[in-house]
Design a protein around this motif. Sequence first.
Motif, mmCIF file in Angstrom:
data_model
loop_
_atom_site.group_PDB
_atom_site.id
_atom_site.type_symbol
_atom_site.label_atom_id
_atom_site.label_comp_id
_atom_site.label_asym_id
_atom_site.label_seq_id
_atom_site.Cartn_x
_atom_site.Cartn_y
_atom_site.Cartn_z
ATOM 1 N N HIS A 1 75.036 -55.921 -15.232
ATOM 2 C CA HIS A 1 73.979 -56.430 -14.351
ATOM 3 C C HIS A 1 72.822 -55.504 -13.979
ATOM 4 C CE1 HIS A 1 76.771 -59.770 -13.137
ATOM 5 N NE2 HIS A 1 77.723 -58.747 -13.008
ATOM 6 N N TYR B 1 68.850 -55.394 -11.998
ATOM 7 C CA TYR B 1 67.850 -56.142 -11.224
ATOM 8 C C TYR B 1 66.502 -55.964 -11.864
ATOM 9 C CZ TYR B 1 65.403 -57.353 -6.816
ATOM 10 O OH TYR B 1 64.716 -58.059 -5.739
ATOM 11 N N ASN C 1 65.663 -61.949 -12.892
ATOM 12 C CA ASN C 1 66.417 -62.452 -11.769
ATOM 13 C C ASN C 1 65.826 -61.992 -10.149
ATOM 14 O OD1 ASN C 1 67.136 -59.555 -11.326
ATOM 15 N ND2 ASN C 1 69.054 -59.680 -12.118
ATOM 16 N N GLN C 2 64.663 -61.282 -10.252
ATOM 17 C CA GLN C 2 63.793 -61.078 -9.184
ATOM 18 C C GLN C 2 63.038 -62.447 -8.993
ATOM 19 O OE1 GLN C 2 61.593 -57.573 -9.747
ATOM 20 N NE2 GLN C 2 63.163 -56.415 -9.981
ATOM 21 N N LEU D 1 64.005 -65.390 -9.404
ATOM 22 C CA LEU D 1 64.930 -66.703 -9.566
ATOM 23 C C LEU D 1 64.404 -67.578 -8.382
ATOM 24 C CD1 LEU D 1 68.274 -65.554 -10.779
ATOM 25 C CD2 LEU D 1 67.007 -67.099 -11.981
ATOM 26 N N THR E 1 68.419 -72.010 -7.919
ATOM 27 C CA THR E 1 69.085 -71.644 -9.136
ATOM 28 C C THR E 1 70.474 -71.037 -8.767
ATOM 29 O OG1 THR E 1 67.963 -69.423 -9.277
ATOM 30 C CG2 THR E 1 67.090 -71.074 -10.661
ATOM 31 N N TYR E 2 70.572 -70.776 -7.440
ATOM 32 C CA TYR E 2 71.849 -70.171 -6.798
ATOM 33 C C TYR E 2 72.771 -71.383 -6.503
ATOM 34 C CZ TYR E 2 69.748 -65.672 -6.392
ATOM 35 O OH TYR E 2 68.970 -64.237 -6.724
ATOM 36 N N ARG F 1 68.693 -60.697 -2.061
ATOM 37 C CA ARG F 1 67.270 -59.997 -2.366
ATOM 38 C C ARG F 1 67.059 -58.831 -2.041
ATOM 39 N NH1 ARG F 1 63.961 -63.947 -5.129
ATOM 40 N NH2 ARG F 1 65.180 -66.240 -4.741
#
Length: 118
Positions: A25, A27, A31-32, A34, A38-39, A51
């Motif tokens: 994983h 950051y 992914n910032q 998204l 999308t979750y 976040r």
Amino acid sequence: MTMSFTFAERLTGTGVTLNVAYPGHAYTAMNQNLTTDTYPVAARPIVPFLRLAMPVLYGHRALVKASRSSVHLAATPQLEGVNQTYFNTRSQPPTWPDAVLDEHTRDTIWAMCEQLAG
């Protein structure tokens, strides 16, 4: 992973190698950016907290750590010719998950992808 394992198997003897490098994983900009959609629905109320927590949990060093297995795989001369191997975040080759090793699962997923590719 299943497709990579199967594709690597089909490449055996061709001189082309295919391996999987799991980055872990990080950051990143990907992914910032998204969107909340999308979750999973159950996680959406906590997205603002996620976040805030992500930079603390993963930080900028996570990018270096996440790239480690890919760089190792691409730059290590001893791995030349190595095929169908999975490398974890510590650039170690753990065993493939059982689902990946299941021939029926691999054949089913490969056939589905062939059908989608049309």
